[in-house]
Design an enzyme around this catalytic site. Sequence first.
Site, PDB file in Angstrom:
ATOM      1  N   SER A  38       0.806  -1.231   0.000  1.00  0.00           N
ATOM      2  CA  SER A  38       0.000   0.000   0.000  1.00  0.00           C
ATOM      3  C   SER A  38       0.832   1.272   0.000  1.00  0.00           C
ATOM      4  CB  SER A  38      -0.953   0.017   1.191  1.00  0.00           C
ATOM      5  OG  SER A  38      -0.247   0.217   2.401  1.00  0.00           O
ATOM      6  N   LYS A  81       0.597   4.475   6.912  1.00  0.00           N
ATOM      7  CA  LYS A  81       0.082   5.315   5.820  1.00  0.00           C
ATOM      8  C   LYS A  81       0.703   6.698   5.966  1.00  0.00           C
ATOM      9  CE  LYS A  81      -3.047   2.187   4.642  1.00  0.00           C
ATOM     10  NZ  LYS A  81      -2.669   1.221   3.653  1.00  0.00           N
TER      11      LYS A  81
END
Length: 170
Positions: A38, A81
Site C-alpha cells: 500500500s 500510511k
Amino acid sequence: MAAKPWWRETLETVVWALVLALILRAFVVQAFWIPSGSMIPTLLPGDRVLVAKFWYHFTDPKRGQIVVFRYPVDPRRDFVKRVIGLPGETVEIRDGQVYINEEPIVEPYVQNRDFYNMSPVKVPPGEYFMMGDNRPNSQDSRFWGFVPKGFLRGPVLFRYWPPSRIGAVD
C-alpha cells in the site's frame, strides 16, 4: 568488599539489558515490518522500519509524514500510511487528485494514481485522514474513516532492512 562471582555479574548485565530494551521499545523506538504494497514505492513489502514512539507527545503530525498507527477498525493491528488531512481541514478527491480546503496538493511520492472521487469531508478535531502512496492498492481513510491522534504510534524515521534500502524514509 568481595568481587561478585562471574555468573552473577553476567546475570545482572543480561537483566539490565532486557529492562533497558523493554523501556526503549515501550517509550522510545519500535521496529515494524511492512506486510503490504500500500505504500509502494516509498515502502516495499518486507521493509523493516523504526518508529519514534515518543514523537507525538511533543509535536503534532504534519501533512506528508509516514506514520504507524493502530487500525481504527481493529486496534490490535498496526497500519502504516501517510498523513494527508489534518484536524479541521476539508479533504476532497477528484479524479485521484487530493484537495485540501479546495486547493490541490502536490504529492511527488504517489506514482500509482487512480481516478477515485470522494466528496468533501471535514477532518474532526484530534483526528487525521491517512492515505497510502499506492492509491489503487491501499485501504485507507477513504474507506474506513479518520484516525484518532491517540491511535498514532509515531512517525517512520528510518528503514533498516533490507540492507540495499537502508536510510531515512520520507
